[in-house]
Each structure stands twice: as structure tokens, then as C-alpha cells.
Design a protein around this motif. Sequence first.
Motif, PDB file in Angstrom:
ATOM      1  N   GLY A   1       0.833  -1.207   0.000  1.00  0.00           N
ATOM      2  CA  GLY A   1       0.000   0.000   0.000  1.00  0.00           C
ATOM      3  C   GLY A   1       0.859   1.244   0.000  1.00  0.00           C
ATOM      4  O   GLY A   1       1.289   1.723   1.049  1.00  0.00           O
TER       5      GLY A   1
ATOM      6  N   SER B   1       4.632   7.345   3.527  1.00  0.00           N
ATOM      7  CA  SER B   1       5.238   6.413   4.486  1.00  0.00           C
ATOM      8  C   SER B   1       6.465   5.746   3.878  1.00  0.00           C
ATOM      9  O   SER B   1       7.424   5.424   4.596  1.00  0.00           O
ATOM     10  CB  SER B   1       4.229   5.347   4.925  1.00  0.00           C
TER      11      SER B   1
ATOM     12  N   GLU C   1       1.649  -1.402  -4.953  1.00  0.00           N
ATOM     13  CA  GLU C   1       0.512  -0.488  -5.132  1.00  0.00           C
ATOM     14  C   GLU C   1      -0.351  -0.938  -6.304  1.00  0.00           C
ATOM     15  O   GLU C   1       0.147  -1.222  -7.372  1.00  0.00           O
ATOM     16  CB  GLU C   1       1.033   0.944  -5.363  1.00  0.00           C
TER      17      GLU C   1
ATOM     18  N   HIS D   1      -1.464   6.199  -8.479  1.00  0.00           N
ATOM     19  CA  HIS D   1      -0.810   6.412  -7.187  1.00  0.00           C
ATOM     20  C   HIS D   1       0.691   6.129  -7.313  1.00  0.00           C
ATOM     21  O   HIS D   1       1.516   6.875  -6.793  1.00  0.00           O
ATOM     22  CB  HIS D   1      -1.417   5.502  -6.124  1.00  0.00           C
TER      23      HIS D   1
HETATM   24  N1  SAM Z   1       1.111   3.599   3.178  1.00  0.00           N
HETATM   25  C1  SAM Z   1       0.622   4.847   2.582  1.00  0.00           C
HETATM   26  C2  SAM Z   1       1.075   6.007   3.442  1.00  0.00           C
HETATM   27  O1  SAM Z   1       0.898   5.931   4.674  1.00  0.00           O
HETATM   28  O2  SAM Z   1       1.604   6.990   2.888  1.00  0.00           O
HETATM   29  C3  SAM Z   1      -0.879   4.854   2.494  1.00  0.00           C
HETATM   30  C4  SAM Z   1      -1.483   3.692   1.769  1.00  0.00           C
HETATM   31  S1  SAM Z   1      -3.217   3.879   1.474  1.00  0.00           S
HETATM   32  C5  SAM Z   1      -3.879   3.762   3.095  1.00  0.00           C
HETATM   33  C6  SAM Z   1      -3.649   2.341   0.749  1.00  0.00           C
HETATM   34  C7  SAM Z   1      -3.121   2.119  -0.650  1.00  0.00           C
HETATM   35  O3  SAM Z   1      -3.283   0.731  -0.962  1.00  0.00           O
HETATM   36  C8  SAM Z   1      -3.867   2.903  -1.729  1.00  0.00           C
HETATM   37  O4  SAM Z   1      -2.955   3.637  -2.499  1.00  0.00           O
HETATM   38  C9  SAM Z   1      -4.542   1.827  -2.562  1.00  0.00           C
HETATM   39  O5  SAM Z   1      -4.605   2.123  -3.954  1.00  0.00           O
HETATM   40  C10 SAM Z   1      -3.639   0.625  -2.315  1.00  0.00           C
HETATM   41  N2  SAM Z   1      -4.305  -0.670  -2.529  1.00  0.00           N
HETATM   42  C11 SAM Z   1      -5.622  -0.979  -2.356  1.00  0.00           C
HETATM   43  N3  SAM Z   1      -5.845  -2.250  -2.682  1.00  0.00           N
HETATM   44  C12 SAM Z   1      -4.665  -2.779  -3.060  1.00  0.00           C
HETATM   45  C13 SAM Z   1      -4.250  -4.047  -3.526  1.00  0.00           C
HETATM   46  N4  SAM Z   1      -5.115  -5.050  -3.649  1.00  0.00           N
HETATM   47  N5  SAM Z   1      -2.959  -4.228  -3.833  1.00  0.00           N
HETATM   48  C14 SAM Z   1      -2.063  -3.224  -3.695  1.00  0.00           C
HETATM   49  N6  SAM Z   1      -2.401  -1.999  -3.265  1.00  0.00           N
HETATM   50  C15 SAM Z   1      -3.682  -1.772  -2.961  1.00  0.00           C
END
Ligand code: SAM
Length: 222
Positions: free
Chosen positions: A65, A71, A89, A94
Amino acid sequence: TSKEQWAEVEAYVVDRLLPSDAVLDAARADSDAAGLPRIEVSPPHAKLLHLLARSVGARAILEIGTLGGYSTIWLARALPEDGRLVTLEYAEAHAEVARGNLARAGLDKVAQVRVGAALDSLPKLVEEGAGPFDLVFVDADKVNSPRYVEWALKLTRPGSLIVVDNVVRGGAVTDGSGADASVRGTRETYDLVAEHPRLDATAIQTVGGKGWDGMLIARVTG
Ligand code: SAM
């Protein structure tokens, strides 16, 4: 106490302990400009991740993510010069923002953004022999968090940390009705971690500008 007070205290903590940082400010500004949701970890939480990575002497970090790489930058900065970070991701848009932010931070050699569903990317990492990672940060679609912890176990070593974000969900974690998929995934994560012979864990509730949530921190024991 109110959400305003939590935000005020967070601002105080940031003011006292987290010097302003042009690269991080620019990363968040670029994420905003690209229309990314503001769901990155808070600065104090990001610093906690950084300190945890430093404390275990992390040389390899896996993040699930990426969003705009906020992060990711904090984690990658905890690595030695020859360290490496892989961040997974789903959304190409993104990932593109994250790559730009990592390049500005001078971390594009250290941190690699892989696009795709994490459940597709994780088996590839195992096939490649990409592990072991010293710290895994799980912060993607919460319904799949237990699956991510299972994959993380294949990609870590005894002593590694697995950190799972958003494990309190404004208190909703105690709702066992199964109505909310994210809560369901989170509760399954607790069950998996609790019963797993190779994990020793706690979860901490936190409040701040983003409300009431928490992080689960598990140590791989064997
Ligand atoms: N870790 C980041 C930060 O704190 O800066 C925030 C991450 S955000 C809460 C969640 C991310 O996970 C999003 O960008 C979303 O597109 C991605 N995401 C959602 N489902 C996913 C999947 N099945 N596989 C990979 N990434 C995914």
C-alpha cells in the motif's frame, strides 16, 4: 476530549519532535495536487515506523500500500545506503505520484514501486527470492490484511517486524457482526496473529488529527 484536541496535541508533537521537511511537504502537496485521498499515515506514526525500522537495523523493507509514497519515504530513510525497499501499489496513478516523490527524495534507487494487486505481486516476490525483509508494513485494502500477513511470514526472518495499520477503526474492531468488510479483515488479522506460533504481537490504540485508530506490531519469533 475532542477530535480538535487530538489534532492540537498532534500538532504540538510534530512541532516539538518532527522538524519541518521540504521533501515530505512536497510529497504531500504533489499527492494532493494529483487528487490522491488523504489516507497516508500521520507524521508521528510515520516517524514511529522509521524508528522501528532503525531499531531492528532494517536493510530490507516491504510495504503493501504505497499511495503517494509518504510512508515509503519515511521507511526508506531508515535504510542504510545499500538497503532496499519494495512497495506494492494497485493503482498506477498512485504509483506514478509515489515514483515522483521518491525521486525528489533521492530514494528512487533504494525504493522500487511495483504496480498490481498485492496478492499477485507477493507470490512473485517469493518466487524471486526477494526476502527476507526485516520490516513489513501492511497498509492496503484491509479486507486482505490477513492474507498479507500470511505472505509477509514467507518473506521475513526471525526478528523481523510486521506492522499492520488501521486495526482499531474508530472502535469498530469490536463489532463481530461481519457487516463491514474492513472490520472483518482486521478481526481475521487479530485471529491469525493471535493463533500463529511464529508471531508475538500487540496493538496500540492511537488518537490524532485523523481520529481514533491503531497499529498492530508483530515480531516474527521463529
Ligand atoms: N502507506 C501509505 C502512506 O501511509 O503513505 C498509504 C497507503 S493507502 C492507506 C492504501 C493504498 O493501498 C492505496 O494507495 C490503494 O490504492 C492501495 N491498494 C488498495 N488495494 C490494493 C491491492 N489489492 N494491492 C495493492 N495496493 C492496494
